[in-house]
Design a protein around this motif. Structure first.
Motif, PDB file in Angstrom:
ATOM      1  N   LYS A  85      36.418  60.788  58.473  1.00  0.00           N
ATOM      2  CA  LYS A  85      36.566  61.595  59.679  1.00  0.00           C
ATOM      3  C   LYS A  85      36.715  63.050  59.246  1.00  0.00           C
ATOM      4  O   LYS A  85      37.423  63.343  58.291  1.00  0.00           O
ATOM      5  CB  LYS A  85      37.785  61.152  60.472  1.00  0.00           C
ATOM      6  CG  LYS A  85      37.932  61.831  61.804  1.00  0.00           C
ATOM      7  CD  LYS A  85      38.462  60.855  62.822  1.00  0.00           C
ATOM      8  CE  LYS A  85      38.591  61.481  64.186  1.00  0.00           C
ATOM      9  NZ  LYS A  85      37.314  61.682  64.850  1.00  0.00           N
ATOM     10  N   THR A  86      36.021  63.946  59.940  1.00  0.00           N
ATOM     11  CA  THR A  86      36.072  65.368  59.602  1.00  0.00           C
ATOM     12  C   THR A  86      36.107  66.198  60.886  1.00  0.00           C
ATOM     13  O   THR A  86      35.764  65.714  61.966  1.00  0.00           O
ATOM     14  CB  THR A  86      34.838  65.815  58.796  1.00  0.00           C
ATOM     15  OG1 THR A  86      33.679  65.646  59.608  1.00  0.00           O
ATOM     16  CG2 THR A  86      34.692  65.035  57.501  1.00  0.00           C
ATOM     17  N   ALA A  87      36.475  67.450  60.741  1.00  0.00           N
ATOM     18  CA  ALA A  87      36.306  68.406  61.830  1.00  0.00           C
ATOM     19  C   ALA A  87      34.806  68.583  62.042  1.00  0.00           C
ATOM     20  O   ALA A  87      34.020  68.413  61.103  1.00  0.00           O
ATOM     21  CB  ALA A  87      36.959  69.729  61.454  1.00  0.00           C
ATOM     22  N   PRO A  88      34.392  68.916  63.260  1.00  0.00           N
ATOM     23  CA  PRO A  88      32.950  69.048  63.529  1.00  0.00           C
ATOM     24  C   PRO A  88      32.218  69.975  62.546  1.00  0.00           C
ATOM     25  O   PRO A  88      31.090  69.679  62.153  1.00  0.00           O
ATOM     26  CB  PRO A  88      32.899  69.592  64.956  1.00  0.00           C
ATOM     27  CG  PRO A  88      34.169  69.090  65.573  1.00  0.00           C
ATOM     28  CD  PRO A  88      35.194  69.113  64.467  1.00  0.00           C
ATOM     29  N   LEU A  90      32.611  70.273  59.528  1.00  0.00           N
ATOM     30  CA  LEU A  90      32.506  69.658  58.201  1.00  0.00           C
ATOM     31  C   LEU A  90      31.784  68.316  58.230  1.00  0.00           C
ATOM     32  O   LEU A  90      31.883  67.540  57.276  1.00  0.00           O
ATOM     33  CB  LEU A  90      33.913  69.488  57.607  1.00  0.00           C
ATOM     34  CG  LEU A  90      34.713  70.777  57.438  1.00  0.00           C
ATOM     35  CD1 LEU A  90      36.146  70.462  56.999  1.00  0.00           C
ATOM     36  CD2 LEU A  90      34.045  71.699  56.438  1.00  0.00           C
ATOM     37  N   ASP A  91      31.039  68.058  59.288  1.00  0.00           N
ATOM     38  CA  ASP A  91      30.327  66.766  59.418  1.00  0.00           C
ATOM     39  C   ASP A  91      29.463  66.437  58.210  1.00  0.00           C
ATOM     40  O   ASP A  91      29.303  65.275  57.860  1.00  0.00           O
ATOM     41  CB  ASP A  91      29.449  66.755  60.664  1.00  0.00           C
ATOM     42  CG  ASP A  91      30.238  66.466  61.937  1.00  0.00           C
ATOM     43  OD1 ASP A  91      31.412  66.052  61.828  1.00  0.00           O
ATOM     44  OD2 ASP A  91      29.671  66.682  63.029  1.00  0.00           O
ATOM     45  N   ALA A  92      28.913  67.436  57.533  1.00  0.00           N
ATOM     46  CA  ALA A  92      28.028  67.183  56.383  1.00  0.00           C
ATOM     47  C   ALA A  92      28.763  66.502  55.241  1.00  0.00           C
ATOM     48  O   ALA A  92      28.130  65.890  54.382  1.00  0.00           O
ATOM     49  CB  ALA A  92      27.423  68.491  55.907  1.00  0.00           C
ATOM     50  N   TYR A  93      30.098  66.560  55.241  1.00  0.00           N
ATOM     51  CA  TYR A  93      30.880  65.973  54.154  1.00  0.00           C
ATOM     52  C   TYR A  93      31.425  64.594  54.481  1.00  0.00           C
ATOM     53  O   TYR A  93      32.051  63.959  53.657  1.00  0.00           O
ATOM     54  CB  TYR A  93      32.035  66.905  53.769  1.00  0.00           C
ATOM     55  CG  TYR A  93      31.538  68.261  53.336  1.00  0.00           C
ATOM     56  CD1 TYR A  93      30.873  68.419  52.121  1.00  0.00           C
ATOM     57  CD2 TYR A  93      31.676  69.363  54.151  1.00  0.00           C
ATOM     58  CE1 TYR A  93      30.373  69.645  51.731  1.00  0.00           C
ATOM     59  CE2 TYR A  93      31.182  70.590  53.777  1.00  0.00           C
ATOM     60  CZ  TYR A  93      30.535  70.736  52.562  1.00  0.00           C
ATOM     61  OH  TYR A  93      30.043  71.944  52.191  1.00  0.00           O
ATOM     62  N   ARG A  94      31.163  64.117  55.671  1.00  0.00           N
ATOM     63  CA  ARG A  94      31.649  62.808  56.104  1.00  0.00           C
ATOM     64  C   ARG A  94      30.904  61.709  55.350  1.00  0.00           C
ATOM     65  O   ARG A  94      29.714  61.807  55.105  1.00  0.00           O
ATOM     66  CB  ARG A  94      31.454  62.640  57.597  1.00  0.00           C
ATOM     67  CG  ARG A  94      32.082  61.360  58.139  1.00  0.00           C
ATOM     68  CD  ARG A  94      31.969  61.244  59.636  1.00  0.00           C
ATOM     69  NE  ARG A  94      32.597  62.381  60.276  1.00  0.00           N
ATOM     70  CZ  ARG A  94      32.230  62.863  61.458  1.00  0.00           C
ATOM     71  NH1 ARG A  94      31.239  62.305  62.128  1.00  0.00           N
ATOM     72  NH2 ARG A  94      32.837  63.901  61.976  1.00  0.00           N
ATOM     73  N   GLU A  95      31.651  60.684  54.943  1.00  0.00           N
ATOM     74  CA  GLU A  95      31.062  59.533  54.260  1.00  0.00           C
ATOM     75  C   GLU A  95      31.216  58.306  55.149  1.00  0.00           C
ATOM     76  O   GLU A  95      32.166  58.213  55.914  1.00  0.00           O
ATOM     77  CB  GLU A  95      31.761  59.289  52.928  1.00  0.00           C
ATOM     78  CG  GLU A  95      31.578  60.421  51.929  1.00  0.00           C
ATOM     79  CD  GLU A  95      32.316  60.176  50.621  1.00  0.00           C
ATOM     80  OE1 GLU A  95      32.940  59.104  50.457  1.00  0.00           O
ATOM     81  OE2 GLU A  95      32.285  61.066  49.770  1.00  0.00           O
ATOM     82  N   PRO A  96      30.299  57.363  55.009  1.00  0.00           N
ATOM     83  CA  PRO A  96      30.410  56.133  55.828  1.00  0.00           C
ATOM     84  C   PRO A  96      31.587  55.280  55.409  1.00  0.00           C
ATOM     85  O   PRO A  96      32.115  55.376  54.365  1.00  0.00           O
ATOM     86  CB  PRO A  96      29.090  55.410  55.553  1.00  0.00           C
ATOM     87  CG  PRO A  96      28.450  56.059  54.391  1.00  0.00           C
ATOM     88  CD  PRO A  96      29.129  57.373  54.178  1.00  0.00           C
TER      89      PRO A  96
END
Length: 96
Positions: A85-88, A90-96
């Motif tokens: 979960k990330t701030a919007p 930082l979405d590029a750093y989110r992992e499944p």
């Protein structure tokens, strides 16, 4: 993703002497896309680096090049985590 926690084990005078080569080390790893965030801890007892790497072994090889570690001025703790979960922004750093 990894959180790298540095703890100084030598006096700040020794840390200050090593700041220029440490900054070069940081810049090299930012340019490579490995380091995402970094900064000193408050109070000034060490630092924190957020890094992106493929494995703990890769991180160990990277931190082995840090002048702080080479000179025995700091110790590292490596914390691996999966940012689900990330701030919007930082979405590029989110992992499944």
């Amino acid at each position: 993703m990894f959180i790298l926690l540095l703890t100084y084990v030598k006096p700040l005078s020794e840390i200050d002497r090593l700041i220029p080569p440490h900054v070069e080390y940081l810049e090299k790893n930012y340019a490579a896309g490995t380091f995402l965030f970094s900064g000193r801890r408050e109070p000034r007892t060490g630092g924190v680096i957020i890094a992106r790497a493929g494995s703990r072994a890769e991180v160990k090889a990277i931190i082995a090049e840090d002048p702080f570690l080479i000179e025995g001025a700091a110790e590292y703790e490596i914390v691996e985590f999966h940012p689900s979960k990330t701030a919007p922004d930082l979405d590029a750093y989110r992992e499944p």
